[in-house]
Design a protein around this motif. Structure first.
Motif, PDB file in Angstrom:
ATOM      1  N   ASN A 103      32.184  35.754  40.758  1.00 41.96           N
ATOM      2  CA  ASN A 103      33.565  35.742  41.235  1.00 41.96           C
ATOM      3  C   ASN A 103      34.480  34.986  40.282  1.00 41.96           C
ATOM      4  O   ASN A 103      35.640  35.363  40.092  1.00 41.96           O
ATOM      5  CB  ASN A 103      33.642  35.131  42.637  1.00 41.96           C
ATOM      6  N   SER A 104      33.979  33.921  39.673  1.00 35.96           N
ATOM      7  CA  SER A 104      34.795  33.198  38.696  1.00 35.96           C
ATOM      8  C   SER A 104      35.008  34.025  37.438  1.00 35.96           C
ATOM      9  O   SER A 104      36.057  33.944  36.799  1.00 35.96           O
ATOM     10  CB  SER A 104      34.155  31.851  38.343  1.00 35.96           C
ATOM     11  N   ILE A 105      34.018  34.843  37.085  1.00 38.66           N
ATOM     12  CA  ILE A 105      34.187  35.755  35.948  1.00 38.66           C
ATOM     13  C   ILE A 105      35.207  36.838  36.289  1.00 38.66           C
ATOM     14  O   ILE A 105      36.062  37.182  35.472  1.00 38.66           O
ATOM     15  CB  ILE A 105      32.834  36.382  35.544  1.00 38.66           C
ATOM     16  N   LEU A 106      35.126  37.359  37.503  1.00 40.74           N
ATOM     17  CA  LEU A 106      36.108  38.354  37.952  1.00 40.74           C
ATOM     18  C   LEU A 106      37.524  37.775  37.944  1.00 40.74           C
ATOM     19  O   LEU A 106      38.497  38.480  37.676  1.00 40.74           O
ATOM     20  CB  LEU A 106      35.759  38.848  39.358  1.00 40.74           C
ATOM     21  N   ALA A 107      37.635  36.484  38.235  1.00 34.99           N
ATOM     22  CA  ALA A 107      38.941  35.828  38.257  1.00 34.99           C
ATOM     23  C   ALA A 107      39.375  35.376  36.865  1.00 34.99           C
ATOM     24  O   ALA A 107      40.447  34.793  36.709  1.00 34.99           O
ATOM     25  CB  ALA A 107      38.899  34.628  39.197  1.00 34.99           C
ATOM     26  N   SER A 108      38.535  35.634  35.857  1.00 32.91           N
ATOM     27  CA  SER A 108      38.807  35.235  34.463  1.00 32.91           C
ATOM     28  C   SER A 108      39.016  33.731  34.335  1.00 32.91           C
ATOM     29  O   SER A 108      39.808  33.262  33.511  1.00 32.91           O
ATOM     30  CB  SER A 108      40.024  35.981  33.906  1.00 32.91           C
TER      31      SER A 108
END
Length: 197
Positions: free
Chosen positions: A101-106
């Motif tokens: 999710n943190s990767i999705l949120a950049s």
């Protein structure tokens, strides 16, 4: 029937929240669709490397290491190895959905994502074949998310292409999940279900 019933009951008690959360996404123009095909080829090679590496680790543990050392010593070593790397990069701990999710949120820096990819790739088979508990479903999603992010980031940064990172993270997750587990159609449905968008 069993799957649908189990899903319905779990949603009644746990809620119908998406596992992966993100804002609006854009799949891009038709002229950019070939980038998805290239990501698919790249994900296929990474899946193949992970499968081959896992086989090597499996053979190494069962034919050499576990013959000479008790399993508890081997598991202790694997746990310490995981703990040392996890002390500096906590994103490799657990299932990994929070990190995805943190990767999705950049919200992750690209070089941190690269390190997380390398660590997850190499540590998961070591933990599993040393006797650790777990599987390769979540790690496949994790590796795919990292691959999709780094791929789209690289194209945007070095070539000035405006690709939506979120879309490529999701596609990378589905591609690596399908490649490692050899379930291409199921992988698409699973990603669709887990994101609920």
């Amino acid at each position: 029937l069993a799957s649908v019933t189990a899903s319905a009951i779990s949603r009644i008690f746990l809620g119908n929240q998406a596992t992966f959360i993100f804002g609006d996404l854009s799949i891009g123009t038709y002229s950019h669709f070939y980038f998805y095909a290239i990501l698919g080829v790249l994900s296929g090679f990474i899946s193949l490397m992970f499968i081959r590496y896992s086989e090597i680790i499996d053979n190494l543990f069962h034919e050499k290491i576990l013959i000479k050392f008790p399993r508890w010593i081997v598991m202790t070593f694997a746990g310490l190895l995981m703990g040392i790397f996890g002390f500096y990069f906590k994103g490799i701990f657990g299932i990994g959905y929070d990190t995805i999710n943190s990767i999705l949120a950049s919200s992750q820096i690209w070089h941190v994502v690269l390190i997380l990819l390398i660590l997850k790739f190499f540590l998961v088979p070591i933990v599993l074949y040393s006797g650790g508990f777990g599987g390769i479903f979540a790690p496949s999603l994790f590796i795919g998310a990292c691959v999709g992010y780094l791929y789209s980031f690289g194209l945007n940064h070095f070539f000035g292409i405006q690709l939506d990172t979120v879309a490529y993270v999701l596609v990378g997750m589905g591609a690596v999940l399908g490649g490692i587990n050899t379930i291409p159609i199921s992988a698409i449905l699973i990603i669709f279900e887990m994101k609920k968008n």
